[in-house]
Scaffold this motif. Sequence first.
Motif, PDB file in Angstrom:
ATOM      1  N   LEU A  50      -0.624   9.175   4.595  1.00  0.00           N
ATOM      2  CA  LEU A  50      -1.463   8.539   5.645  1.00  0.00           C
ATOM      3  C   LEU A  50      -1.668  10.326   6.269  1.00  0.00           C
ATOM      4  O   LEU A  50      -0.271  10.523   7.005  1.00  0.00           O
TER       5      LEU A  50
ATOM      6  N   HIS B 174      -4.399   7.737   2.754  1.00  0.00           N
ATOM      7  CA  HIS B 174      -5.975   7.387   3.394  1.00  0.00           C
ATOM      8  C   HIS B 174      -5.813   8.294   5.277  1.00  0.00           C
ATOM      9  O   HIS B 174      -4.246   9.152   5.545  1.00  0.00           O
TER      10      HIS B 174
ATOM     11  N   LEU C 264     -10.608  11.236  -0.620  1.00  0.00           N
ATOM     12  CA  LEU C 264      -9.921  10.339  -0.075  1.00  0.00           C
ATOM     13  C   LEU C 264     -10.422   9.037   0.057  1.00  0.00           C
ATOM     14  O   LEU C 264     -10.937   8.971  -0.797  1.00  0.00           O
ATOM     15  N   THR C 265      -9.263   8.401  -0.194  1.00  0.00           N
ATOM     16  CA  THR C 265      -9.084   6.956  -0.846  1.00  0.00           C
ATOM     17  C   THR C 265      -9.416   5.563   0.587  1.00  0.00           C
ATOM     18  O   THR C 265     -10.332   5.096   0.224  1.00  0.00           O
ATOM     19  N   SER C 266      -9.086   6.375   1.960  1.00  0.00           N
ATOM     20  CA  SER C 266      -9.416   5.419   2.657  1.00  0.00           C
ATOM     21  C   SER C 266      -9.993   6.487   4.210  1.00  0.00           C
ATOM     22  O   SER C 266      -9.105   6.486   4.207  1.00  0.00           O
TER      23      SER C 266
ATOM     24  N   ILE D  45      -9.654   5.587   8.030  1.00  0.00           N
ATOM     25  CA  ILE D  45      -9.528   4.254   8.767  1.00  0.00           C
ATOM     26  C   ILE D  45      -9.618   5.072  10.363  1.00  0.00           C
ATOM     27  O   ILE D  45      -9.273   5.520  10.786  1.00  0.00           O
TER      28      ILE D  45
ATOM     29  N   ILE E  56      -2.791  -0.883   5.817  1.00  0.00           N
ATOM     30  CA  ILE E  56      -2.399  -0.203   4.012  1.00  0.00           C
ATOM     31  C   ILE E  56      -1.277  -1.032   2.870  1.00  0.00           C
ATOM     32  O   ILE E  56      -1.958  -1.003   1.524  1.00  0.00           O
TER      33      ILE E  56
ATOM     34  N   CYS F 265       4.532   5.043   2.749  1.00  0.00           N
ATOM     35  CA  CYS F 265       3.349   6.417   2.720  1.00  0.00           C
ATOM     36  C   CYS F 265       4.319   6.834   3.642  1.00  0.00           C
ATOM     37  O   CYS F 265       4.533   7.096   4.277  1.00  0.00           O
TER      38      CYS F 265
END
Length: 407
Positions: free
Chosen positions: A9, A37, A53-55, A57, A81, A85
Amino acid sequence: MLDTGVPVLLARVGNYPLHHGSLGVVRTVGRLGVPVHAVVEDRFTPVALSRHLTSAIVWRTTGREEPERLADGLLSLGRRIGTRCVAVPTDDEAAIVLAEHADRLKECFLIPPAPPGLPRLLACKASLHRICAEAGVPSPSSRAPESRDELVDAGRELGYPLVLKNLAPFSRLRTPAVSGTTTVVPTERALLARFPGAVPPPVLVQEYIPRQQAEDWITHLYCGAGGVPLVLFTGLKLRSWPPYAGMTARAVALRNAELAVLAERLCRRTGYSGLADLDWRYDRRDGQYKLVDFNPRAGAQFRLFENAHGVDVVRAMHLDLTGRAVPDGEQAEGRVFVAGQLDFASAGAWLRRERRLPSDLPHVRPTERAWLAWDDPVPAAAEAMRFTGRVTWRLLRPEHPGRAARA
């Protein structure tokens, strides 16, 4: 090499959408298959558009929130998530929140075992000066005045010109004493004009080391438990923006044994554990490397540095916190980092002040670029558009009536 079952993260506090260090974190672990993330200001920041990048936020913060509320927000993100992390901070405020609320946040995050209050003390300019004195690490003479009289006394004791800096994390966002990182004031009159009130905002007053008598160096490291550096790199700043006082615009990785010894001494003496970005100024007048800033987080230019195994500080952190060995190896020498438009601006300022082009421009090819990457081109395009838009807005915005009247 990395455990791809443990995501990262990217933890951030504040509003800085054009931060290349954040993109560096996404790329350095995302390229190795680790899910990443990232906290972002909106879904169209360069970081949010990275293919690695996965997600993204969206969580807007200002740094004016209470640290407890910021910790609550991070905990909520971690639960969303759903997998524990490695939390990588890219600003001092996020690093402080992670350290001071580690007992709660460990539910969702892997966090280095630093003494909880230490990152705040190291990031505060006044307490850093005291810690350096106790550890035998040189630092510039500094004062943290709490009244107008103390401000005057500090200026007369240290001499002019003076360097002014925001004193500490959070206060730099809530009650900033100066804009940016560093301001130089030439006279007592200029100092008092800047702070007309009886009580100045939190500010550090520091001796000025003339640029003609100085070199700017950096140290990036990751320390494991007990303050033992698992990777430690040194490099030379070639240029910065704003000139001679701001972010690194161009730098080269150079091994500096004396600097490495000082950085390791400080971390071992304090027991610091985690990522760190240290700024030093070599003072030719007395031959000392003086610690200017200790940032307890990933530095914006950390991708300048790798060891012989391709391990940078963020990869080392992930390896260590997931129980894997960090491969030992020599620093890769001669790598060059360039920070996009900041480098162009710094070169222009150099040309204007020195009446010649920087000597490195025709001869030094970048090894690592802050934005441009052939396997991830969209963030560079997004950064160029936002940067151009910001500059255009500043040039075209209506002049403030009070400013026009004063002119």
